[in-house]
Scaffold this motif. Structure first.
Motif, mmCIF file in Angstrom:
data_model
loop_
_atom_site.group_PDB
_atom_site.id
_atom_site.type_symbol
_atom_site.label_atom_id
_atom_site.label_comp_id
_atom_site.label_asym_id
_atom_site.label_seq_id
_atom_site.Cartn_x
_atom_site.Cartn_y
_atom_site.Cartn_z
ATOM 1 N N SER A 82 -9.130 7.105 -1.148
ATOM 2 C CA SER A 82 -10.238 6.964 -2.107
ATOM 3 C C SER A 82 -11.392 7.923 -1.823
ATOM 4 O O SER A 82 -12.559 7.593 -2.042
ATOM 5 C CB SER A 82 -10.771 5.521 -2.123
ATOM 6 N N ASP A 95 -13.263 0.519 -12.208
ATOM 7 C CA ASP A 95 -12.201 0.236 -13.172
ATOM 8 C C ASP A 95 -10.998 -0.469 -12.546
ATOM 9 O O ASP A 95 -10.368 -1.307 -13.176
ATOM 10 C CB ASP A 95 -11.756 1.531 -13.873
ATOM 11 N N TYR A 96 -10.668 -0.155 -11.302
ATOM 12 C CA TYR A 96 -9.494 -0.800 -10.693
ATOM 13 C C TYR A 96 -9.700 -2.309 -10.569
ATOM 14 O O TYR A 96 -8.757 -3.087 -10.604
ATOM 15 C CB TYR A 96 -9.126 -0.162 -9.347
ATOM 16 N N GLN A 106 -9.146 -3.661 -14.066
ATOM 17 C CA GLN A 106 -7.700 -3.582 -14.286
ATOM 18 C C GLN A 106 -7.012 -4.819 -13.710
ATOM 19 O O GLN A 106 -6.126 -5.400 -14.319
ATOM 20 C CB GLN A 106 -7.189 -2.324 -13.566
ATOM 21 N N GLU A 107 -7.485 -5.230 -12.556
ATOM 22 C CA GLU A 107 -6.831 -6.342 -11.874
ATOM 23 C C GLU A 107 -7.167 -7.702 -12.499
ATOM 24 O O GLU A 107 -6.309 -8.565 -12.615
ATOM 25 C CB GLU A 107 -7.221 -6.328 -10.386
#
Ligand SMILES: [Zn+2]
Length: 540
Positions: free
Chosen positions: A466, A187-188, A191-192
């Motif tokens: 992470s 997802d990150y 998102q970017e």
């Protein structure tokens, strides 16, 4: 004590005249002031000298990389019941003995023995490609043979009756039982780079898909845990799952639930490939070979090492980190890093503080992953130690610098933890957030086993790096994920805390806070209770 006596004797001889007494009192106070300053300065100098020695040894002679190479690269993962777990126990004892530290392996139970061996998974039709995957822990072997069969997807049936009717179709097939992820990008990353609309659409569709897959499983009348056995009974050639960990290239690898046929986990990319080929009617075939071995019931151990106390040998400062791991990779950050931190702290303490006031004991616990079993067993087996614990320091959430310490609900933890932390070098302590009195942890790692028995036990909680996505129980928990600078910082912190806890003139208070009322149930909060270790495990 001497200072106090001096003060009292001063007051007692002060009766003659007011002025004489007054002068004496002033002199007395001055002497007291000078003496206490001396004492204090002396103690501080002694502490800072020792801290300097700890920092110097940790920096100039670090053994962290050697240990990581020997344990992670040479021995490998430490699944409970595996031969590697026992090799690791033996390695730790030998390493401690080499440093002149007394060490032993303490048997606390027995576990189903299993030796992983190789896994080979290949796509052989409609094209040839080696697939990235491995058998799950405790998966049955293929009996020295390579099994080749067609792949099918768990069907979407109306109910359990329909599923029973369908079941004969599983005979001789590899069955895909995990949902096919709509994206292999975390997802990150979306998102970017994604437009807001496309990110939102993907998430919405995925939520619907997850719910539909949950229903698909439950409509069979089984759970994700019981379904593999049902398919196995129906004659399936094997079970194929993909437990994506929501990052690039990471899957979590846990236990198999089959008894005769192999259960393998395949990376998201290859699982998606098989899934799409099956869906489009290409009838893909894979070949699987798993060479694991059942080794019967094997003994399980905690590795214990100690530097005996000279003044209060029966009081204990305990360094704590579980030794076992899952075996998708080499268990580098879960919990190689906690293990190396504690071993290195012990090595340094033995060198710069060989005659501690209290006994410093390190526990490398077995079978934490199956429910804190090694540490629970230790707490049960050693009441004489548990009642005399000055403090337990446990580390078990990855490679990062320690960022949080909670008082775990001990009313006076503020007093002693703050005092001990004061001596830790500024560069390390200024970024540690403390919470007092905090709330007692009910599980999650081995400090909880001690806490439940009322002993002051604390978690040295790390920055994430992470952890949850990329290394915790994944196929990527390897040497290269270790951040050695952060580990070194944790070694210094642990060694200084152990030194301070050992030297403290006072025994730590075990007074517990009154826990707040649970807003949901309206019941008063309860301190976690001691739970029994599983002493014979993995059998069913
Ligand atoms: Zn862990």
């Amino acid at each position: 004590m001497p200072r106090q006596n001096h003060y009292f004797s001063c007051l007692l001889t002060n009766k003659n005249s007011f002025m004489k007494g007054f002068k004496r009192t002033i002199t007395c106070i001055l002497i007291i002031a000078v003496l206490s300053t001396c004492n204090c300065v002396f103690a501080r100098n002694k502490d800072s000298l020792l801290v300097n020695n700890i920092v110097k040894e940790a920096t100039e002679n670090s053994q962290l990389k050697n240990m990581a190479h020997e344990l992670l690269d040479l021995i490998g993962p430490r699944l409970t019941g595996s031969p590697e777990m026992q090799q690791a126990n033996e390695w730790a004892v030998a390493t401690y003995k080499n440093w002149g530290i007394t060490a032993r392996n303490e048997k606390w139970g027995e576990w189903r023995g299993w030796d992983r061996g190789v896994s080979h998974i290949d796509l052989i039709y409609p094209r040839v490609k080696s697939l990235e995957g491995m058998q799950l822990a405790f998966s049955p072997a293929t009996g020295g043979k390579t099994i080749t069969a067609e792949v099918i997807i768990l069907p979407d049936v109306t109910d359990s009756v329909a599923f029973q009717q369908w079941l004969p179709n599983a005979k001789g097939k590899f069955v895909l039982i995990s949902m096919n992820q709509p994206t292999g990008r975390p997802d990150y990353n979306w998102q970017e780079f994604a437009t807001k609309e496309s990110f939102e659409r993907m998430k919405k569709e995925r939520t619907v898909q997850i719910e539909a897959w949950r229903k698909r499983i439950s409509k069979t009348g089984y759970t994700t845990r019981t379904l593999p056995a049902a398919l196995e009974k129906a004659g399936a050639a094997g079970i194929v799952t993909s437990n994506w960990s929501q990052g690039f290239g990471v899957n979590k690898i846990f236990s198999a639930y089959t008894k005769k046929v192999p259960a393998v986990d395949i990376a998201l990319e290859d699982y998606g490939l098989l899934y799409r080929l099956t869906e489009s009617g290409r009838k893909p075939r894979i070949s699987v070979r798993t060479d694991s071995k059942e080794t019967g019931l094997v003994p399980t151990f905690n590795t214990i090492a100690e530097i005996r106390g000279t003044e209060k040998p029966d009081e204990y400062v305990i360094l704590s980190a579980h030794f076992d791991s899952w075996d998708g990779a080499s268990g580098a950050t879960d919990n190689g890093t906690g293990t190396f931190t504690m071993m290195e702290a012990m090595r340094i303490l033995k060198k710069v503080y060989p005659n501690p006031k209290r006994t410093i004991l390190v526990g490398h616990w077995g079978s934490e992953e199956q429910g804190l079993n090694g540490s629970r067993a230790f707490v049960e087996d050693h009441p004489e130690i548990v009642k005399n614990i000055q403090a337990v320091f446990n580390q078990d959430n990855g490679t990062g610098r320690v960022a949080n310490i909670s008082g775990q609900g001990f009313l006076n933890a503020y007093d002693f933890i703050s005092r001990w932390l004061y001596t830790v070098p500024d560069s390390i302590k200024t970024t540690i957030a403390t919470t007092f009195p905090g709330t007692p942890g009910g599980g999650g790692s081995d400090y909880a086993s001690f806490l439940a028995a009322g002993a002051p036990a604390f978690s040295l909680s790390s920055l994430s790096w992470s952890y949850g996505t990329y290394t915790w129980h994944t196929n990527r928990d390897t040497y290269d994920k270790i951040v050695f600078d952060d580990l070194r910082s944790n070694v210094i912190l642990t060694a200084v805390l152990a030194y301070m806890a050992s030297e403290d003139p006072a025994t730590t208070s075990r007074e517990k806070m009154v826990l707040p009322v649970n807003p949901r149930t309206g019941e008063p909060g309860k301190w976690p209770v001691q739970r029994k270790a599983t002493r014979k495990g993995g059998l069913d």
